[in-house]
Design a protein around this motif. Structure first.
Motif, PDB file in Angstrom:
ATOM      1  N   CYS A   1       0.838  -1.204   0.000  1.00 57.11           N
ATOM      2  CA  CYS A   1       0.000   0.000   0.000  1.00 57.11           C
ATOM      3  C   CYS A   1       0.873   1.254   0.000  1.00 57.11           C
ATOM      4  N   GLN A   2       0.579   2.163  -0.898  1.00 56.03           N
ATOM      5  CA  GLN A   2       1.363   3.385  -1.035  1.00 56.03           C
ATOM      6  C   GLN A   2       0.572   4.595  -0.539  1.00 56.03           C
ATOM      7  N   ARG A   3       1.242   5.440   0.248  1.00 56.68           N
ATOM      8  CA  ARG A   3       0.618   6.687   0.683  1.00 56.68           C
ATOM      9  C   ARG A   3       0.830   7.720  -0.425  1.00 56.68           C
ATOM     10  N   VAL A   4      -0.251   8.184  -1.009  1.00 56.38           N
ATOM     11  CA  VAL A   4      -0.182   9.148  -2.105  1.00 56.38           C
ATOM     12  C   VAL A   4      -0.230  10.565  -1.541  1.00 56.38           C
ATOM     13  N   VAL A   5       0.781  11.368  -1.851  1.00 53.16           N
ATOM     14  CA  VAL A   5       0.822  12.768  -1.418  1.00 53.16           C
ATOM     15  C   VAL A   5       1.152  13.627  -2.638  1.00 53.16           C
ATOM     16  N   SER A   6       0.227  14.476  -3.034  1.00 52.05           N
ATOM     17  CA  SER A   6       0.477  15.311  -4.211  1.00 52.05           C
ATOM     18  C   SER A   6       1.445  16.443  -3.864  1.00 52.05           C
ATOM     19  N   THR A   7       2.226  16.838  -4.834  1.00 48.61           N
ATOM     20  CA  THR A   7       3.193  17.926  -4.646  1.00 48.61           C
ATOM     21  C   THR A   7       2.474  19.217  -4.270  1.00 48.61           C
ATOM     22  N   THR A   8       1.330  19.453  -4.888  1.00 50.02           N
ATOM     23  CA  THR A   8       0.560  20.668  -4.606  1.00 50.02           C
ATOM     24  C   THR A   8       0.069  20.678  -3.163  1.00 50.02           C
ATOM     25  N   ALA A   9      -0.469  19.546  -2.696  1.00 45.84           N
ATOM     26  CA  ALA A   9      -0.974  19.463  -1.325  1.00 45.84           C
ATOM     27  C   ALA A   9       0.143  19.629  -0.305  1.00 45.84           C
ATOM     28  N   ALA A  10       1.324  19.120  -0.623  1.00 45.29           N
ATOM     29  CA  ALA A  10       2.454  19.193   0.304  1.00 45.29           C
ATOM     30  C   ALA A  10       3.085  20.580   0.351  1.00 45.29           C
ATOM     31  N   SER A  11       2.997  21.314  -0.737  1.00 51.13           N
ATOM     32  CA  SER A  11       3.677  22.614  -0.811  1.00 51.13           C
ATOM     33  C   SER A  11       2.756  23.814  -0.587  1.00 51.13           C
ATOM     34  N   THR A  12       1.457  23.582  -0.499  1.00 46.19           N
ATOM     35  CA  THR A  12       0.500  24.679  -0.352  1.00 46.19           C
ATOM     36  C   THR A  12      -0.028  24.757   1.072  1.00 46.19           C
ATOM     37  N   LEU A  13       0.176  25.911   1.717  1.00 44.92           N
ATOM     38  CA  LEU A  13      -0.340  26.095   3.070  1.00 44.92           C
ATOM     39  C   LEU A  13      -1.847  26.316   3.024  1.00 44.92           C
ATOM     40  N   VAL A  14      -2.544  25.787   4.016  1.00 47.12           N
ATOM     41  CA  VAL A  14      -3.999  25.970   4.090  1.00 47.12           C
ATOM     42  C   VAL A  14      -4.267  27.398   4.558  1.00 47.12           C
ATOM     43  N   PRO A  15      -5.006  28.193   3.795  1.00 43.60           N
ATOM     44  CA  PRO A  15      -5.252  29.588   4.182  1.00 43.60           C
ATOM     45  C   PRO A  15      -6.312  29.698   5.274  1.00 43.60           C
ATOM     46  N   SER A  16      -6.422  30.877   5.839  1.00 43.31           N
ATOM     47  CA  SER A  16      -7.451  31.110   6.858  1.00 43.31           C
ATOM     48  C   SER A  16      -8.802  31.386   6.204  1.00 43.31           C
ATOM     49  N   ALA A  17      -8.773  31.775   4.935  1.00 43.23           N
ATOM     50  CA  ALA A  17     -10.011  32.019   4.188  1.00 43.23           C
ATOM     51  C   ALA A  17      -9.820  31.509   2.762  1.00 43.23           C
ATOM     52  N   GLY A  18     -10.914  31.080   2.161  1.00 47.99           N
ATOM     53  CA  GLY A  18     -10.822  30.592   0.790  1.00 47.99           C
ATOM     54  C   GLY A  18     -10.119  29.260   0.673  1.00 47.99           C
ATOM     55  N   VAL A  19     -10.421  28.356   1.607  1.00 49.14           N
ATOM     56  CA  VAL A  19      -9.815  27.020   1.569  1.00 49.14           C
ATOM     57  C   VAL A  19     -10.224  26.291   0.299  1.00 49.14           C
ATOM     58  N   ASP A  20      -9.274  25.645  -0.331  1.00 45.72           N
ATOM     59  CA  ASP A  20      -9.538  24.846  -1.525  1.00 45.72           C
ATOM     60  C   ASP A  20     -10.079  23.483  -1.067  1.00 45.72           C
ATOM     61  N   HIS A  21     -11.402  23.370  -1.027  1.00 48.69           N
ATOM     62  CA  HIS A  21     -12.015  22.143  -0.519  1.00 48.69           C
ATOM     63  C   HIS A  21     -11.717  20.938  -1.403  1.00 48.69           C
ATOM     64  N   ALA A  22     -11.562  21.169  -2.693  1.00 45.41           N
ATOM     65  CA  ALA A  22     -11.252  20.052  -3.604  1.00 45.41           C
ATOM     66  C   ALA A  22      -9.882  19.474  -3.270  1.00 45.41           C
ATOM     67  N   LEU A  23      -8.911  20.344  -3.021  1.00 42.61           N
ATOM     68  CA  LEU A  23      -7.562  19.891  -2.688  1.00 42.61           C
ATOM     69  C   LEU A  23      -7.534  19.205  -1.334  1.00 42.61           C
ATOM     70  N   LEU A  24      -8.273  19.762  -0.367  1.00 46.61           N
ATOM     71  CA  LEU A  24      -8.321  19.153   0.960  1.00 46.61           C
ATOM     72  C   LEU A  24      -8.988  17.790   0.914  1.00 46.61           C
ATOM     73  N   ASN A  25     -10.098  17.696   0.170  1.00 39.97           N
ATOM     74  CA  ASN A  25     -10.792  16.413   0.046  1.00 39.97           C
ATOM     75  C   ASN A  25      -9.889  15.359  -0.575  1.00 39.97           C
ATOM     76  N   SER A  26      -9.154  15.743  -1.592  1.00 34.47           N
ATOM     77  CA  SER A  26      -8.251  14.810  -2.251  1.00 34.47           C
ATOM     78  C   SER A  26      -7.164  14.336  -1.295  1.00 34.47           C
ATOM     79  N   ALA A  27      -6.584  15.270  -0.523  1.00 37.86           N
ATOM     80  CA  ALA A  27      -5.513  14.926   0.411  1.00 37.86           C
ATOM     81  C   ALA A  27      -6.007  13.997   1.517  1.00 37.86           C
ATOM     82  N   ILE A  28      -7.185  14.287   2.063  1.00 36.24           N
ATOM     83  CA  ILE A  28      -7.725  13.442   3.132  1.00 36.24           C
ATOM     84  C   ILE A  28      -8.153  12.090   2.576  1.00 36.24           C
TER      85      ILE A  28
END
Length: 209
Positions: free
Chosen positions: A24-51
């Protein structure tokens, strides 16, 4: 002979199970790893994919099938519950929003059809200080340190891993994630600013089958 055959079969099954878990491989996208979660305007698509990647890693290790995305409408409903928790500072599966008070009401309000539904919730600080020893350097500048190094704010990948790890350490939440009855999920998040530790993320995860 029967006893020996059974023992051989058991060893083979255990060996196969071990190989499968290690595969089993843990998949971590480069975008998810390098992008800080903002206090406003959270990218729900990116968060859903990461979780979802984190959840599927643990499901794979348990020999379960992967879950897919349950849709934007369920994400919106989950985000509304997270917003309520952030405002009230209460981790609860019951809120006071008309028509969205219970898990069942929230899922039905999203228009999602289901036979099984579960919900996981969690609060995580904006900076990676949860469940660890750290020193406050400058609270106004959001500077915290561990072992002499400044603590970073959460990226989408670190927030996802930390949240899922917390759920996996909780028997009830772990059961929800590793349920054979669910096949899709959606997550909604809300942020609340706090003076003490520069903010918190409140997450609601819906698991649907």
């Amino acid at each position: 002979m029967k006893s020996m055959a059974f023992a051989s079969s058991l060893l083979l099954a255990l060996f196969a199970s071990g190989l499968s878990a290690e595969a089993c491989q843990r998949v971590v996208s480069t975008t998810a790893a390098s992008t800080l979660v903002p206090s406003a305007g959270v990218d729900h698509a990116l968060l859903n994919s990461a979780i979802r990647n984190e959840v599927n890693y643990h499901r794979c290790r348990a020999g379960l099938g992967a879950v897919t995305y349950a849709g934007s409408e369920l994400t919106k409903v989950a985000a509304k519950h997270s917003t309520w928790m952030a405002k009230t500072k209460k981790l609860s599966h019951v809120n006071t929003i008309p028509g969205l008070k219970s898990l069942g009401e929230r899922v039905r309000a999203s228009g999602t059809t289901y036979r099984a539904a579960a919900e996981n919730i969690v609060m995580v600080h904006r900076y990676q200080i949860d469940n660890s020893r750290f020193k406050t350097i400058d609270r106004r500048k959001c500077q915290f340190a561990k072992k002499g190094k400044l603590v970073r704010a959460h990226s989408y990948a670190s927030l996802a891993r930390h949240s899922v790890n917390l759920w996996m350490k909780s028997p009830g939440h772990r059961t929800n994630i590793l349920s054979h009855k669910v096949n899709s999920m959606a997550v909604g998040v809300a942020f609340v600013n706090t003076r003490k530790y520069c903010g918190q993320y409140w997450l609601t995860q819906k698991l649907i089958g």
